[in-house]
Design an enzyme around this catalytic site. Sequence first.
Site, short mmCIF file in Angstrom:
data_model
loop_
_atom_site.label_atom_id
_atom_site.label_comp_id
_atom_site.label_asym_id
_atom_site.label_seq_id
_atom_site.Cartn_x
_atom_site.Cartn_y
_atom_site.Cartn_z
N ARG A 71 0.60 -1.22 0.15
CA ARG A 71 0.00 -0.16 0.13
C ARG A 71 0.75 1.31 0.15
NH1 ARG A 71 -1.67 1.67 4.71
NH2 ARG A 71 -2.14 -0.42 5.39
N ASP A 88 -7.22 21.56 -10.69
CA ASP A 88 -7.77 20.33 -11.62
C ASP A 88 -7.27 20.77 -12.99
OD1 ASP A 88 -9.18 18.40 -13.08
OD2 ASP A 88 -10.78 18.13 -11.77
N LYS A 120 -8.87 9.66 -17.46
CA LYS A 120 -9.28 10.58 -18.71
C LYS A 120 -8.10 10.33 -19.69
CE LYS A 120 -12.98 11.35 -16.64
NZ LYS A 120 -13.08 12.44 -15.69
C1 LIG Z 1 -13.65 12.81 -14.55
C2 LIG Z 1 -12.88 14.11 -13.91
C3 LIG Z 1 -12.56 13.87 -12.55
C4 LIG Z 1 -12.73 12.82 -11.75
O1 LIG Z 1 -11.84 11.69 -12.23
P1 LIG Z 1 -12.48 10.11 -11.66
O2 LIG Z 1 -11.28 9.18 -12.11
O3 LIG Z 1 -13.74 9.91 -12.49
O4 LIG Z 1 -12.84 10.11 -10.10
C5 LIG Z 1 -11.95 14.86 -11.94
N1 LIG Z 1 -12.00 16.21 -12.59
C6 LIG Z 1 -12.42 16.36 -14.00
C7 LIG Z 1 -12.17 17.54 -14.72
C8 LIG Z 1 -13.10 15.15 -14.65
O5 LIG Z 1 -13.40 15.27 -15.60
#
Ligand SMILES: *Cc1c(COP(=O)(O)O)cnc(C)c1O
Length: 404
Positions: free
Chosen positions: A70, A195, A220
């Site tokens: 972990r 983000d 993504k």
């Molecule tokens: C999809 C997304 C997330 C979250 O990612 P997950 O892996 O689905 O938890 C965070 N920020 C943005 C801008 C996203 O499009």
Amino acid sequence: MTATKTFGDQMKTGSKTRTRTLVTNAGRAPHRNHGVVNPPVYHASTILKPTLAKLEESRKTGFDGYRYGRRGTPTSRSFEEAVAALYGADDAIAVSSGLAAISCAILSQVSAGDHILLADNVYFPTRKFAAGFLERFGVNSSYFDPMKPEQLVEQIRPETKIVYLEAPGTMTFEVPDIPKLAASAHQHNATVIMDNTWATALYFNALEHGVDIVVEAVTKYICGHSDIMMGAIVSRNAHADAIRDMVYMQGNCSGPDDLYLAQRGLRTMSVRLAQNGETALTLAKWLQDRPEVDRVLHPALPSCPGHDLWKRDFTGSSGLFAFVLKPVAKSALAAFLDGLELYGMGASWGGYESLILPGDPAAARTATKWDEAGQLLRIHAGLEDEKDLIADLEAGFERMAALV
Ligand SMILES: *Cc1c(COP(=O)(O)O)cnc(C)c1O
């Protein structure tokens, strides 16, 4: 700490190495793995120490070295090394999803009584985390319009520990003045978290624009194949230990096969992203001229709020954008969407395939207003031929027209 300062120790590259070269090479060390190009996958919980002395030594090493699955394995570290290198960061840590990256990054910085100031256009689950989790533990949150930097100055408080940004805005794609917002936050001793899932390190190095901690949904573009969930938190040494501690305390880690797939995806990210981006812009420009479309929301189009800031600060645009239809009946919208052959309808994006998703920004805004009358549709441009993608949309508009 960290485990991740040297990338692939056969690489004699310095800080001037270009990001595309790092995408290809960082974190790999074939000479340490019998010449095998990709890092091996270690399935591990227990990691044995041969002597009492070695056991005691390993207990003193913090997050360096290997002690327990972990806490990190050669598989997680090689991926993290690669992501840190892309940003020129001291550390990157892989977590189980993009949302886990967001929540762990925030939690690493706040205590009860603190305040967090968020841009109004952040990813909806980030808002849910602030309202549903942080508030319960005494961390207040409020929202500002990121396109009005003066609102940040008005709303920041002595107890504001974090200014949280996302660019471009989720669903609405406006681009704020990140260096300016970050400078204001720093004047008030707040940490800036951003983000950066849309641009990735390839098109926006947030750390070089005033951001302290970057979060990305690896799910993504880094993964790129719609088959794993993972996130990454990227930072400098000033924040790295607090972040690793928080991730550790939450018991958050990623599985070895997912880490392998993420790293595999990373190696082709620059070509995928370039194609996703080019196709998205082609589609956006085509949609802009359609009579059925009210507005197209894409940072690389001059009509997009913050387009000049995108041009100044970003080095490219990725495959995700949105457009607003002129108002139509639900049945006409359904006819448009249901008959599409190449655009899947579903959450997420960043893969090789095209997607379309209706969205309602009004449901997730408090400091700004979304009052467009027509339906917003978000498109992720995949790697298909753009002529086929356009033809599919065109046929959709014809089905829609037949019902209007
Ligand atoms: C999809 C997304 C997330 C979250 O990612 P997950 O892996 O689905 O938890 C965070 N920020 C943005 C801008 C996203 O499009």
